[in-house]
Motif scaffolding. Sequence first.
Motif, mmCIF file in Angstrom:
data_model
loop_
_atom_site.group_PDB
_atom_site.id
_atom_site.type_symbol
_atom_site.label_atom_id
_atom_site.label_comp_id
_atom_site.label_asym_id
_atom_site.label_seq_id
_atom_site.Cartn_x
_atom_site.Cartn_y
_atom_site.Cartn_z
ATOM 1 N N LYS A 46 1.087 11.942 -9.867
ATOM 2 C CA LYS A 46 0.581 13.389 -9.795
ATOM 3 C C LYS A 46 1.457 14.360 -9.543
ATOM 4 O O LYS A 46 1.251 15.435 -10.380
ATOM 5 C CB LYS A 46 -0.239 13.385 -8.207
ATOM 6 C CG LYS A 46 -1.005 14.702 -7.997
ATOM 7 C CD LYS A 46 -1.763 14.801 -6.811
ATOM 8 C CE LYS A 46 -2.416 15.901 -6.416
ATOM 9 N NZ LYS A 46 -2.977 16.369 -5.143
ATOM 10 N N SER A 47 2.765 14.164 -9.133
ATOM 11 C CA SER A 47 3.647 15.236 -9.245
ATOM 12 C C SER A 47 4.280 15.428 -10.600
ATOM 13 O O SER A 47 4.282 16.692 -10.905
ATOM 14 C CB SER A 47 4.821 14.821 -8.242
ATOM 15 O OG SER A 47 6.128 15.833 -8.291
ATOM 16 N N ILE A 48 4.518 14.415 -11.165
ATOM 17 C CA ILE A 48 4.777 14.677 -12.432
ATOM 18 C C ILE A 48 3.802 15.216 -13.435
ATOM 19 O O ILE A 48 4.439 16.480 -14.392
ATOM 20 C CB ILE A 48 5.178 13.331 -13.218
ATOM 21 C CG1 ILE A 48 6.501 12.569 -12.868
ATOM 22 C CG2 ILE A 48 5.232 13.347 -14.743
ATOM 23 C CD1 ILE A 48 6.784 11.257 -12.878
ATOM 24 N N LYS A 56 0.795 -1.316 0.168
ATOM 25 C CA LYS A 56 -0.011 0.092 -0.077
ATOM 26 C C LYS A 56 0.910 1.377 0.019
ATOM 27 O O LYS A 56 0.667 2.152 -0.707
ATOM 28 C CB LYS A 56 -1.046 -0.003 0.965
ATOM 29 C CG LYS A 56 -1.785 -0.927 0.902
ATOM 30 C CD LYS A 56 -2.873 -1.011 2.290
ATOM 31 C CE LYS A 56 -4.349 -1.942 2.007
ATOM 32 N NZ LYS A 56 -4.982 -1.902 3.176
ATOM 33 N N ARG A 57 1.900 1.145 0.738
ATOM 34 C CA ARG A 57 2.970 2.428 0.783
ATOM 35 C C ARG A 57 3.450 2.675 -0.468
ATOM 36 O O ARG A 57 3.564 3.590 -0.971
ATOM 37 C CB ARG A 57 3.877 2.004 1.692
ATOM 38 C CG ARG A 57 4.796 3.332 1.791
ATOM 39 C CD ARG A 57 4.541 4.349 2.596
ATOM 40 N NE ARG A 57 5.373 5.209 2.764
ATOM 41 C CZ ARG A 57 5.543 6.692 2.442
ATOM 42 N NH1 ARG A 57 4.497 7.032 1.889
ATOM 43 N NH2 ARG A 57 6.466 7.480 2.417
ATOM 44 N N ALA A 58 3.998 1.575 -1.305
ATOM 45 C CA ALA A 58 4.480 1.742 -2.546
ATOM 46 C C ALA A 58 3.710 2.214 -3.408
ATOM 47 O O ALA A 58 3.949 2.797 -4.481
ATOM 48 C CB ALA A 58 5.165 0.172 -2.986
ATOM 49 N N ILE A 111 3.205 5.810 -2.909
ATOM 50 C CA ILE A 111 4.454 6.617 -3.397
ATOM 51 C C ILE A 111 4.043 6.679 -4.923
ATOM 52 O O ILE A 111 4.312 7.701 -5.582
ATOM 53 C CB ILE A 111 5.598 5.736 -2.967
ATOM 54 C CG1 ILE A 111 5.868 5.790 -1.498
ATOM 55 C CG2 ILE A 111 6.728 6.283 -3.674
ATOM 56 C CD1 ILE A 111 6.929 5.327 -0.972
ATOM 57 N N ALA A 112 3.798 5.696 -5.686
ATOM 58 C CA ALA A 112 3.696 5.872 -7.111
ATOM 59 C C ALA A 112 2.532 6.775 -7.356
ATOM 60 O O ALA A 112 2.652 7.581 -8.510
ATOM 61 C CB ALA A 112 3.260 4.236 -7.682
#
Length: 89
Positions: free
Chosen positions: A21-23, A10-12, A15-16
């Motif tokens: 979203k940042s990209i 879930k953490r991975a 992060i993805a």
Amino acid sequence: MSKVADIASKRAEQIAKDQLKSIIERIERLLEEKKAISDDVRDVYAEAKGNGYDTGALKAIIKMRQQDPIERQAFETILETYMQALGML
């Protein structure tokens, strides 16, 4: 699947998602900046035209200044040769 593996998965995944979203947001911001710059360039050309300059000639000069000087000279030599062959010079 163990609880630790489930939490890590879930953490991975989070992060993805955050990275994606940042990209997307960075690309959108850059596209907005690109449009603003394009608008500014258009305004400068309009100003130049208003002052009596030929914008086509200005664009040609800008294009030439961006070229490698040696490549530009080679192109100009070929162009001149062709123009002479066609009786344009």
